[in-house]
Structure formats: C-alpha cells, structure tokens
Scaffold this active site. Structure first.
Site, mmCIF file in Angstrom:
data_model
loop_
_atom_site.group_PDB
_atom_site.id
_atom_site.type_symbol
_atom_site.label_atom_id
_atom_site.label_comp_id
_atom_site.label_asym_id
_atom_site.label_seq_id
_atom_site.Cartn_x
_atom_site.Cartn_y
_atom_site.Cartn_z
ATOM 1 N N HIS A 115 21.847 -11.655 8.604
ATOM 2 C CA HIS A 115 21.782 -10.366 7.907
ATOM 3 C C HIS A 115 21.799 -10.517 6.386
ATOM 4 O O HIS A 115 21.438 -9.591 5.665
ATOM 5 C CB HIS A 115 22.900 -9.421 8.380
ATOM 6 C CG HIS A 115 24.268 -9.732 7.862
ATOM 7 N ND1 HIS A 115 25.220 -10.405 8.599
ATOM 8 C CD2 HIS A 115 24.867 -9.450 6.667
ATOM 9 C CE1 HIS A 115 26.332 -10.510 7.900
ATOM 10 N NE2 HIS A 115 26.140 -9.941 6.722
ATOM 11 N N ASP A 145 23.272 -13.865 14.515
ATOM 12 C CA ASP A 145 23.479 -13.670 13.082
ATOM 13 C C ASP A 145 23.629 -14.995 12.339
ATOM 14 O O ASP A 145 24.447 -15.118 11.424
ATOM 15 C CB ASP A 145 24.684 -12.762 12.821
ATOM 16 C CG ASP A 145 24.611 -12.090 11.454
ATOM 17 O OD1 ASP A 145 23.523 -12.119 10.836
ATOM 18 O OD2 ASP A 145 25.631 -11.562 11.001
ATOM 19 N N GLY A 222 29.761 -9.503 0.863
ATOM 20 C CA GLY A 222 29.440 -10.597 -0.050
ATOM 21 C C GLY A 222 30.006 -11.926 0.429
ATOM 22 O O GLY A 222 29.506 -12.981 0.068
ATOM 23 N N ASN A 223 31.074 -11.869 1.251
ATOM 24 C CA ASN A 223 31.587 -13.086 1.878
ATOM 25 C C ASN A 223 30.684 -13.571 3.010
ATOM 26 O O ASN A 223 30.783 -14.726 3.441
ATOM 27 C CB ASN A 223 32.984 -12.856 2.467
ATOM 28 C CG ASN A 223 34.093 -13.009 1.452
ATOM 29 O OD1 ASN A 223 34.713 -12.034 1.046
ATOM 30 N ND2 ASN A 223 34.352 -14.244 1.047
ATOM 31 N N SER A 224 29.827 -12.690 3.498
ATOM 32 C CA SER A 224 28.982 -13.034 4.640
ATOM 33 C C SER A 224 28.195 -14.307 4.388
ATOM 34 O O SER A 224 27.559 -14.468 3.347
ATOM 35 C CB SER A 224 28.008 -11.894 4.942
ATOM 36 O OG SER A 224 28.684 -10.773 5.445
ATOM 37 N N GLY A 277 18.679 -14.909 35.497
ATOM 38 C CA GLY A 277 18.256 -13.870 36.439
ATOM 39 C C GLY A 277 19.374 -13.271 37.270
ATOM 40 O O GLY A 277 19.176 -12.984 38.462
ATOM 41 N N VAL A 278 20.541 -13.059 36.657
ATOM 42 C CA VAL A 278 21.644 -12.395 37.357
ATOM 43 C C VAL A 278 22.284 -11.373 36.438
ATOM 44 O O VAL A 278 22.166 -11.449 35.204
ATOM 45 C CB VAL A 278 22.724 -13.393 37.816
ATOM 46 C CG1 VAL A 278 22.192 -14.332 38.876
ATOM 47 C CG2 VAL A 278 23.314 -14.156 36.645
#
Length: 373
Positions: A115, A145, A222-224, A277-278
C-alpha cells in the site's frame, strides 16, 4: 611582654599578606592588575566520582546480556532504513504519499508494504547519508501487503532477516520509520500478541492473507513498510497497520511469511496463487468428538469443490485436515496461505483425520482465480 608582642606581630603580618592577596585577585585594596599571573599549580585533582567508571546499572532485562539501551540497535540499523516518497495517480486523482522501506540485499533491494507504493507513478527513496534515489517496483502483492522495490546502487548496508517464529510475546521490539514524515523516528515496546487476523484489524482486504504480530511500539501513518526489530537487530516483521481509535496497538507482517513470498515476487513480480479446492472452518469443540478429533487439532472440511483438487484426491466433507505438505495446520488462515503459495500444478501431501483414523492424500493444486482470492 615578649610573647604578647610576638603574637601581635604575627597577626599584623597575616593581615598584610591577606590584603596583598586580595589586591592580586582584584577584590580588595585600591588597585588590581590588568593581567592575571600564570597559575603554575597544575591541573586540579580529579574528583573521585570521575576518577573511576560508574558502576554498571542493571540491564532492562537480565537474560542473555540484553542491552541497557536500544541505542546500539538503532545505530547499527538506521542506515538501512529509508524514507519512501511517492507520486500517486489513481484515475484522475493525483497526490503524494510517504512511507518507509528497508534494505535487505546490498544490491539495492528493499522491502516495504504494497500500500506504500500502490498506484505510484514515481518512487523516491532517501537514505540517512542524504542520497535520494529513484526506485522501481520489482514485485508486489496486494493480498499480503508486501512489496519489493529496487534502487540502482550496490554495497548498501542491510538489515538481517530474523525468525518471527522464535520471538515470544513479551519480548522487546524496536520500530524505525517515518511517522507523519518525521524521518527515522524510533519507538520501542514489546510484542503484545501473535496470530492476529483480519478479524482483529479493521479495514483490511477481506480476501487477504494475514497473520500479524501485534506490538505496543508506537506505529503511525508513515511507519508502514518499516522494520520491526528484535534485540539482535534482526527484522522480525514489517510494520503495516494500526488499530483505529486505539492507543499503542500496531501490527506487523511476520518476516517468516515475507521470506516465503520473496522468491515468488522476485521471479514473477506477483503471486500466482494455487488452490486446494475446499472450504474449511475452525474445528468447533461440539463437533470434535463426532469427527474423531477430540484434541481439536486441524481444520474442519465443510465443503469440497466438485472435481477440484481435493475431491479428485479423495478428501471428503467432515475430514479434518491436520497438515499440509509437512506444515501443521492450526487454523483456516494457515491452510489458505500454505495452499496459496505452494504452486500451481505441484503435488502436496495432505494429512487428514477421518473418524479418528489418520489418512494421507496426494493433492495436485490448481490455480486460484483472481476473483476468488
């Protein structure tokens, strides 16, 4: 008379010497000298409190020789942490963004959040030595992310990637980032919890794959993309999200999850996901005995896709999946993640419990359509 005269003479001599001394210092008498006489007494004696090193203080924690201060960790790590500034275009809208990244490979490769660079038409990375470099996206995945970006540089200082499985709740952690554009801000706290999912963090992609570390180290916009470090200076997570309207509740992507994604992102630029597929759910206590799994280990198969990989291999409704290709399956999110990155067309060994009996199936995974993620 003689002794009395001697005493008076001594007293008079003392007064004369005292006045003479005061004149030299400029604090008495009618005159003072314009230049101070040289002091040939040498340096003053060092006070005993400075003559020997201070007694060492008790460390923050006394196990394993952990540091008194976080400063050594920060000093060793800060040069590897970068500011990220972006120009973002989404439709007709254009704006600026900012975040954090960190160098994990000296040849110019950095990790950050998807992001942070999503919809970016221009990315600039800044380092502590003042260098500003353009960066390009090497690979990115919206569902987890995670993103890899690259600058044209070599010999960059790197942060070692640690083991997020080994860090324990209650351990100290350090976050470095650029909250609100305040570059290279450091905060510290403890690991508050592990295994947080989209149920615990508001506003996430409902089709995402999340298994967050929770920390009370201060994390803000901003820490992201910045690193969450253990006391060895190793990255144990990528700081990603906060709990809205709460204090000191932040979340980081475990670095072990990131390490599983890295080869795919570097090779393909994205994650091409596979499917088993479950449809599964957490094994409920009131169903455990009926399903022959009283220990509550594994996940409950509630539906099987017709002619899908699991059905073709022989997996049935009410089976309990306990491991996927050697990885213990403790909850539905774990199975989703393991199956999604295993690889389209590859065959996994899936162990199930059926009515108390342990069975093993070879399941060849299909591709998971984008809209089904």
């Amino acid at each position: 008379v003689g002794p009395v005269v001697g005493v008076l003479f001594g007293a008079l001599l003392l007064v004369i010497l005292t006045l003479a001394g005061c004149e030299k210092l400029g604090i008495g008498g009618a005159s003072s000298k314009t230049s101070e006489p040289q002091d040939d007494r040498g340096p003053p004696p060092i006070p005993s409190v400075l003559a020997k090193p201070a007694e060492p203080r008790a460390p923050l924690v006394d196990a394993g020789g952990r540091p008194i201060s976080f400063a050594p960790i920060v000093q060793a790590s800060d040069a590897s942490v970068a500011t990220v500034r972006t120009v973002v275009r989404e439709g007709n809208r254009r704006g600026d963004g900012f975040g954090t990244a960190f160098v994990y490979d000296p040849d110019g490769f950095l990790l950050t959040n998807h992001h942070v660079i999503d919809h970016a038409i221009d990315i600039t990375v800044g380092f502590t030595d003042g260098r500003q470099m353009p960066a390009k996206v090497v690979g990115s995945d919206r569902r987890t992310d995670v993103a890899v970006i690259k600058v044209e540089a070599t010999g960059l200082p790197v942060l070692p990637l640690g083991d997020s499985d080994k860090i324990a709740v209650g351990d100290w952690v350090v976050a470095i980032g650029n909250p609100f554009g305040l570059a290279h801000t450091v905060s510290a706290g403890i690991l508050s919890a592990k295994g947080r999912t989209d149920r615990d963090v508001q506003g996430l992609d409902p089709a995402g794959y999340f298994n967050f570390l929770q920390t009370d180290a201060s994390i803000n916009p901003g820490n992201s993309g910045g690193p969450l470090l253990n006391l060895s200076g190793e990255v144990v997570g990528i700081n990603t999200a906060i709990r809205a309207n709460a204090n000191s509740i932040g979340f980081a992507i475990p670095i072990n999850m990131v390490k599983q994604l890295l080869p795919l992102l570097l090779r393909d630029g994205k994650i091409r996901r596979s499917a088993i597929g479950v449809v599964v759910a957490q094994l409920p206590r009131d169903q455990a005995s009926r399903l022959g799994s009283p220990n509550l280990k594994g996940v409950w198969v509630k539906a099987v896709q017709g002619a899908g990989p699991a059905a073709s291999a022989g997996i049935e409704v009410d089976d309990v999946i306990v491991s996927f290709d050697g990885n213990p399956v403790e909850d539905p999110n774990a199975l989703r993640f393991f199956a999604s990155i295993f690889g389209v067309g590859r065959t996994a060994t899936v162990k199930v419990s059926r009515g108390g009996k342990d069975l093993e199936f070879k399941v060849t995974l299909s591709e998971l359509p984008e809209q089904d993620e």
